[in-house]
Scaffold this motif. Structure first.
Motif, mmCIF file in Angstrom:
data_model
loop_
_atom_site.group_PDB
_atom_site.id
_atom_site.type_symbol
_atom_site.label_atom_id
_atom_site.label_comp_id
_atom_site.label_asym_id
_atom_site.label_seq_id
_atom_site.Cartn_x
_atom_site.Cartn_y
_atom_site.Cartn_z
ATOM 1 N N ARG A 76 12.942 -24.734 -32.244
ATOM 2 C CA ARG A 76 14.223 -25.235 -31.732
ATOM 3 C C ARG A 76 14.018 -26.155 -30.530
ATOM 4 O O ARG A 76 14.702 -27.141 -30.364
ATOM 5 N N GLU A 77 13.031 -25.829 -29.711
ATOM 6 C CA GLU A 77 12.803 -26.584 -28.486
ATOM 7 C C GLU A 77 11.798 -27.720 -28.631
ATOM 8 O O GLU A 77 11.821 -28.661 -27.855
ATOM 9 N N LEU A 78 10.868 -27.641 -29.590
ATOM 10 C CA LEU A 78 9.773 -28.602 -29.625
ATOM 11 C C LEU A 78 9.847 -29.527 -30.834
ATOM 12 O O LEU A 78 9.818 -29.085 -31.977
ATOM 13 N N HIS A 79 9.961 -30.808 -30.520
ATOM 14 C CA HIS A 79 9.892 -31.889 -31.503
ATOM 15 C C HIS A 79 8.875 -32.884 -30.948
ATOM 16 O O HIS A 79 8.906 -33.196 -29.761
ATOM 17 N N LEU A 80 7.981 -33.385 -31.796
ATOM 18 C CA LEU A 80 7.003 -34.376 -31.359
ATOM 19 C C LEU A 80 7.077 -35.612 -32.237
ATOM 20 O O LEU A 80 7.283 -35.515 -33.444
ATOM 21 N N ALA A 81 6.892 -36.772 -31.619
ATOM 22 C CA ALA A 81 6.833 -38.032 -32.347
ATOM 23 C C ALA A 81 5.569 -38.774 -31.938
ATOM 24 O O ALA A 81 5.183 -38.777 -30.763
ATOM 25 N N ARG A 82 4.965 -39.409 -32.915
ATOM 26 C CA ARG A 82 3.777 -40.235 -32.666
ATOM 27 C C ARG A 82 4.225 -41.541 -32.020
ATOM 28 O O ARG A 82 5.224 -42.142 -32.422
ATOM 29 N N ILE A 83 3.483 -41.956 -31.007
ATOM 30 C CA ILE A 83 3.752 -43.213 -30.306
ATOM 31 C C ILE A 83 2.441 -43.986 -30.167
ATOM 32 O O ILE A 83 1.361 -43.400 -30.258
ATOM 33 N N ARG A 84 2.565 -45.284 -29.947
ATOM 34 C CA ARG A 84 1.375 -46.097 -29.683
ATOM 35 C C ARG A 84 1.630 -46.934 -28.448
ATOM 36 O O ARG A 84 2.682 -47.551 -28.307
ATOM 37 N N GLN A 85 0.652 -46.906 -27.536
ATOM 38 C CA GLN A 85 0.669 -47.770 -26.356
ATOM 39 C C GLN A 85 -0.638 -48.547 -26.381
ATOM 40 O O GLN A 85 -1.719 -47.941 -26.353
ATOM 41 N N GLY A 86 -0.523 -49.866 -26.484
ATOM 42 C CA GLY A 86 -1.722 -50.678 -26.673
ATOM 43 C C GLY A 86 -2.315 -50.330 -28.028
ATOM 44 O O GLY A 86 -1.610 -50.320 -29.030
ATOM 45 N N ASP A 87 -3.591 -49.990 -28.043
ATOM 46 C CA ASP A 87 -4.221 -49.621 -29.308
ATOM 47 C C ASP A 87 -4.503 -48.119 -29.402
ATOM 48 O O ASP A 87 -5.315 -47.687 -30.198
ATOM 49 N N LYS A 88 -3.816 -47.316 -28.596
ATOM 50 C CA LYS A 88 -4.033 -45.860 -28.583
ATOM 51 C C LYS A 88 -2.762 -45.112 -28.968
ATOM 52 O O LYS A 88 -1.653 -45.494 -28.591
ATOM 53 N N TYR A 89 -2.958 -44.019 -29.705
ATOM 54 C CA TYR A 89 -1.859 -43.177 -30.169
ATOM 55 C C TYR A 89 -1.798 -41.878 -29.382
ATOM 56 O O TYR A 89 -2.822 -41.335 -28.973
ATOM 57 N N GLY A 90 -0.580 -41.389 -29.207
ATOM 58 C CA GLY A 90 -0.325 -40.106 -28.578
ATOM 59 C C GLY A 90 0.967 -39.549 -29.146
ATOM 60 O O GLY A 90 1.485 -40.047 -30.150
ATOM 61 N N PHE A 91 1.521 -38.524 -28.480
ATOM 62 C CA PHE A 91 2.731 -37.868 -28.979
ATOM 63 C C PHE A 91 3.651 -37.556 -27.820
ATOM 64 O O PHE A 91 3.221 -37.096 -26.774
ATOM 65 N N THR A 92 4.950 -37.810 -28.042
ATOM 66 C CA THR A 92 5.956 -37.578 -27.007
ATOM 67 C C THR A 92 6.966 -36.539 -27.483
ATOM 68 O O THR A 92 7.127 -36.324 -28.680
#
Length: 185
Positions: A76-92
């Motif tokens: 219920r509390e945790l949702h993650l989305a993949r993001i890219r900044q420059g040429d690197k990926y992470g999750f927000t």
């Protein structure tokens, strides 16, 4: 040409958003990616106006990413989305807090079970929703099969690995482990 294409994409996203139904999970709106005027991506929610006349757009996470993808729900509390900044990926998270900072050369979206294939320092591995490796990044190649299994190669030796780290050196061993119940339903 690239700027013109971005403007066209932004216009199409805006048009789509007017007809789209906002995604509700557990009574909460889930942010959707949008392309900002600065050419970067962020997240917004679209919900029906209280008077029932159209949709209202609310920016949740400012346009600061080079690419943004949809959210995956874990609880219920945790949702993650993949993001890219420059040429690197992470999750927000839905609040814009980068739970897993952009550092990966490649990253898939998370599976709903909470694991994700990533590439770091030229090698593939699997992380959990907290960014911890369940399979360390030591493989030259990694192909997603099904039910949590991956075909992997290290120094031209192929095998199979489950997202929890269980390894099978041969196809026969892999099939035995599947029959034994090492699968995600």
């Amino acid at each position: 040409i690239i700027q013109a294409m971005k403007k066209i994409i932004a216009a199409l996203l805006a048009l789509f958003s007017l007809s789209a139904t906002a995604q509700l999970i557990n009574g909460r709106y889930i942010p959707e990616p949008f392309l900002g005027q600065n050419g970067k991506y962020g997240y917004v929610i679209y919900k029906d106006k209280e008077n029932g006349d159209g949709k209202e757009r609310k920016e949740i996470i400012g346009a600061s990413f080079d690419a943004a993808y949809g959210f995956v729900q874990f609880s219920r509390e945790l949702h993650l989305a993949r993001i890219r900044q420059g040429d690197k990926y992470g999750f927000t998270t839905t609040t814009g807090v980068p739970l897993i900072k952009p550092k990966f050369e490649e990253a898939d979206d998370f599976h709903k079970e909470g694991y994700c294939k990533v590439k770091f320092n030229g090698k593939y591995g699997i992380i959990d929703k907290n960014g911890n490796y369940t399979v360390h990044n030591k493989y030259d190649a990694m192909n997603d099969l099904f039910n949590g299994w991956f075909e992997v190669s290290q120094d031209d030796v192929w095998g199979y690995i489950y997202y929890t780290g269980i390894y099978a050196a041969t196809e026969e061993e892999y099939r035995k482990k599947i029959k034994a119940g090492f699968v995600i339903d």
